[in-house]
Structure formats: C-alpha cells, structure tokens
Design an enzyme around this catalytic site. Structure first.
Site, mmCIF file in Angstrom:
data_model
loop_
_atom_site.group_PDB
_atom_site.id
_atom_site.type_symbol
_atom_site.label_atom_id
_atom_site.label_comp_id
_atom_site.label_asym_id
_atom_site.label_seq_id
_atom_site.Cartn_x
_atom_site.Cartn_y
_atom_site.Cartn_z
ATOM 1 N N HIS A 267 -5.192 13.397 7.817
ATOM 2 C CA HIS A 267 -4.089 13.297 7.025
ATOM 3 C C HIS A 267 -4.247 13.737 5.683
ATOM 4 O O HIS A 267 -3.362 14.465 5.109
ATOM 5 C CB HIS A 267 -3.597 11.634 7.102
ATOM 6 C CG HIS A 267 -2.493 11.513 6.106
ATOM 7 N ND1 HIS A 267 -1.074 11.865 6.490
ATOM 8 C CD2 HIS A 267 -2.172 10.985 5.130
ATOM 9 C CE1 HIS A 267 -0.173 11.509 5.535
ATOM 10 N NE2 HIS A 267 -1.160 10.811 4.753
ATOM 11 N N ASN A 380 -11.226 5.105 -11.697
ATOM 12 C CA ASN A 380 -10.093 4.380 -10.976
ATOM 13 C C ASN A 380 -9.418 3.529 -11.934
ATOM 14 O O ASN A 380 -8.063 3.356 -11.804
ATOM 15 C CB ASN A 380 -10.717 3.604 -9.665
ATOM 16 C CG ASN A 380 -9.620 2.884 -8.820
ATOM 17 O OD1 ASN A 380 -8.988 3.231 -8.085
ATOM 18 N ND2 ASN A 380 -9.416 1.568 -9.070
ATOM 19 N N LEU A 442 -13.657 3.814 -4.535
ATOM 20 C CA LEU A 442 -14.498 2.440 -4.434
ATOM 21 C C LEU A 442 -15.110 2.132 -3.312
ATOM 22 O O LEU A 442 -16.119 1.369 -3.196
ATOM 23 C CB LEU A 442 -13.143 1.426 -4.480
ATOM 24 C CG LEU A 442 -12.199 1.272 -5.808
ATOM 25 C CD1 LEU A 442 -11.104 0.362 -5.706
ATOM 26 C CD2 LEU A 442 -13.275 0.991 -7.069
#
Length: 476
Positions: A267, A380, A442
């Site tokens: 994907h 992040n 992460l």
C-alpha cells in the site's frame, strides 16, 4: 495401537519381568538356604536339646548302670513328659518304635561332638550291651496349636504323630504346595502385562496427539490443540503440549505480521509509484512543464528510497536483536548533535525545540542505531506539532540508567492506541492526519531501544500532546 505403544509396552514389560524373576530368585535362594539350615539343625530331625533332655539322658544312664536293661525299658515305657529313644547295636529301638535313617544319622553326627551336644550318648549296660540314647519331641502343642515356646517343630512332625501335610492333619500345607511358585509367577506376569499396557497407553497417547498437532501445523493449521486439556495432566508431556500451543501461537503471529507487513508495504509503495507514473505521463503530454514533473519524480524517488531504507532497518532489527557494533557512546554529545539537526528542520516549519537537563553519562551500544531511534522520536514530535509549536526535550540520569523525554503539543493519541503506535505502518487518526510519513519511525525506535536493553513508552500529556519516555541502561 502404533509402534510407539508397543515399544513402551515391551520395554516396561521386560523390565517388570526381569525385576520379578530377580526378586523371585532371591526369595528362592533364601528358602533353599533356610531349608538346608533346617536340615543341618539338631532340631530338624526332632532331637530335643533342651536342658531337661540332658537331665533325662543322665537319668537313663543311671538307671541302666544300676538296674540294667529291664529297668531302662521300664523307664522309657513309663516316660510321659519325654520320649526317650534307645537303639541297640542292631539298630532296633527298645520299644520297637520306628527310627528314620535321617534321625539316626543326625544322632550319630551329634554324638561326634559331645562337647557341643550332650543330649546324645552311648550307654553301656552291666552285661556289656551298648545303646544309643537320645530324647525326641513329644506331640505337645503350645498356645494356638504351635510348638512349645522356644522350640521348633521338626519337618517330620511331633513325636510319632502324623507328619504335617499328611492325611488327617488339618493344619498342614495343601497337597498342591509344589504348584505355588508357578501360580505366583503366573499372577505376577499377568499383573505385569496389565500394568505395562496401562503405562504404555499413558505415555503414548499424548505423544500421538502431539504428532497429530505437528502434522496439522505442517498443513498450515496453527490453531491451539492442547489448551482444552490444561490441568488434566500435570506432567512434562502436558507441558510439552502447552509449549507447542505457545510456539504455534507465535508462529501464527509472525505469519500474520508478515502478511500485514506485505500488505502495508504494497500500500505504501503504490501511492508514490502512482504519482511517479502520473508525473511521467504529464511530462510526455506537457513538455513545457517537464521541470515540475522532474521535481515531482525526484521527490517521490526520495520518499521511496527512504521507505526502503526504513524497511531494511526494521527487517534487520526484527531478524536479530544483537547490535552490529558495541562501543561506548557519550550520550550527551549524541543528543546535542541530534537536537542541533532537528532545530534546523523545526525552524523551517515554524516550530521550536527546547533542551533541558544534562547528563554526562556513557551508554554502550551502536551509535548509528541510537541516533536513528532518538531522531525518529524527535522528528515525529516535530511533524505532529502545530504551527509555532514547542517540542520539549528533557534528559536526566541516576546511578544506573538514563531517561530521555520528548514532549509535544500535537493532537495526541487515543488512549487505546498508545501501545499500537510502535507497530509498523500504524497511524493514529490516519484519515484526518495530513502528516507525511510511513509509520515506521516509532517502530524502528522501539526495536533499537529493546536491542539496547532499554524501554520506550508513550503517554498523553495534560492539556494535549504526546510524551515519549526512553530509558537506557548506563555502561557498567
């Protein structure tokens, strides 16, 4: 029954039969020794060796000396408490009673040792006749029908009565006494057969079940098979079944993870590939916009390269948790460099980074992997902070570990997703989150920290935002 059952059965049966034969042989030898000792014993033939018997022999000697053979006959025939046997030179007993060869042979052996047995003597009458004199047991029963206390019954019986086991003796052994050893061995063999069959079934049943589980696993069925029998058996075989269930569960999880990872990678790669194809098509259709198309192609190529690099790093960490190269890392210097690079990126996006605390400590590990893990956590936080947002980085240390915290004021994460954000390709609020990324940062950070024997966890801050805490052990 399978071959395993018969192997167990025959092994256990042979062991039991060998033990039965060994024990039976020991008891047979013991009985033979006792029988031989009874034959050699002075009382085995019925000769009385008590002090009263010696007194009666002395009385018989005095009677023969002063009264002759007639007086001795009268003494022998009138004795009620003792049975005195007098045998002449021709082997005849004075009163005509039967004297077995074994009884006479025992008396002669005892006569050869007068110092040990003074109850058998050779007496001489006034007329020169010589007699062999000894005392036999009488047919007197003790309490309960046994021999008198302190005396053993001779194999031939008491006195001149019938032998034990002879017709009319209700207390003797059964006539088929010689069949008793064979009956005992037959019973022991049948018991061994039954016991061996039960043990063989007991051991082979769970192993057959385990074999069926292996065959099912080889066919792709990894469903648990031994959870239903938990507690029925408390042995190692049942533990082996539960271990197999745990192994199959882990394999099932790994296979599901591989399928999910393959789906997610497909994907993630599909979107940049579609954009690449669109940019190439636009360049062919509008040559005047080829510069913008090349810029798009370059940007998507960088994204794909970054994705492939993160996937390779994640794959290496999942295959082996061992660090590629150990060395002592001054962690404060490493964090200062990471924060300096992150500040440059944050300023371009209108964010600020504040570093508080200091810890001059050393951590042993791989510097490149630690750099990647800490940088992913900080980047992040930068991505999810709003315009003008503040990223707070705190560092502290105690005697044996270092703590690094990265806090932002972004949208945070749903409480149920706090542990899931460390899974590959996971994105919280993916539909409303417009942040660029693949959801691998992460996940890589967690595996790197685990490889360094540390911990990483996330929590929501009061007032909004996310807090990520990293714990690392210090170099010893």
């Amino acid at each position: 029954m399978g071959r395993l059952f018969w192997k167990f059965f025959l092994s256990i049966l042979l062991a039991q039969l060998a033990a039965t034969i060994g024990v039976g042989t020991v008891f047979w030898l013991r009985d033979q020794a006792r029988a031989q000792a009874a034959i050699d014993s002075p009382r085995a033939t019925g000769i009385d060796t008590a002090p009263s018997a010696e007194f009666m022999i002395d009385s018989a000697a005095a009677t023969l000396k002063f009264g002759g053979s007639a007086a001795l006959r009268e003494l022998v025939s009138g004795s009620t408490r003792h049975s005195i046997f007098v045998i002449d030179a021709n082997g005849r007993e004075m009163l005509g009673r039967t004297v077995t060869p074994a009884l006479r042979a025992q008396a002669e052996r005892m006569l050869a040792h007068p110092a040990r047995h003074n109850v058998v003597r050779t007496l001489t009458a006034p007329d020169g006749a010589r007699f062999l004199v000894f005392v036999r047991w009488l047919d007197q029963r003790g309490p309960g029908g046994g021999p008198p206390e302190g005396r053993l019954p001779p194999p031939g019986g008491f006195g001149d009565g019938p032998r034990p086991g002879a017709p009319g003796d209700q207390g003797g052994p059964p006539p088929n006494r010689h069949l008793l050893p064979y009956i005992t061995m037959t019973g022991a063999t049948l018991a061994s057969l039954l016991f061996a069959a039960l043990l063989a079934w007991y051991f082979s049943r769970p192993i057959r079940a385990l074999r069926g589980a292996f065959e099912a696993a080889a066919g792709g069925d990894l469903s648990p098979r031994f959870a239903a029998v938990t507690g029925v058996r408390g042995d190692e075989l049942n533990d082996l079944g539960r271990d197999f269930d745990r192994m199959s569960a882990q394999l099932r999880g790994l296979m599901d993870g591989q399928r999910r990872l393959l789906h997610d990678v497909s994907h993630e790669l599909r979107s940049p590939l579609a954009r690449l194809q669109a940019a190439i098509g636009l360049a062919h259709q509008q040559p005047d916009k080829i510069g913008a198309s090349l810029e798009r192609i370059e940007r998507e190529s960088v994204r794909m390269d970054k994705l492939v690099g993160e996937l390779l790093t994640l794959s290496r960490l999942e295959v082996s948790a061992a660090l590629p190269r150990y060395e002592d890392i001054p962690l404060m210097d490493l964090i200062d460099e990471i924060v300096a690079d992150a500040r440059f990126e944050a300023e371009q996006c209108g964010r600020r980074i504040v570093l508080s605390g200091q810890a001059i400590v050393t951590v042993r590990g791989a510097p490149d992997l630690l750099w990647s893990a800490i940088e992913n956590v900080i980047r992040n936080a930068i991505k999810h902070s709003g315009e003008g947002g503040l990223i707070e980085i705190g560092i502290s240390a105690d005697a044996d570990r270092l703590q690094l915290s990265v806090c932002d004021r972004g949208p945070g994460v749903a409480q149920a997703d706090l542990t899931s954000i460390f899974q590959p390709f996971f994105r919280s609020n993916a539909t409303s989150n417009n942040v660029d990324g693949h959801g691998l940062g992460l996940a890589i950070a967690q595996r790197v920290i685990d490889a360094h024997r540390g911990t990483i966890q996330a929590s929501n801050r009061e007032g909004g935002g996310l807090r990520v805490d990293i714990m690392l052990p210090l170099a010893g």
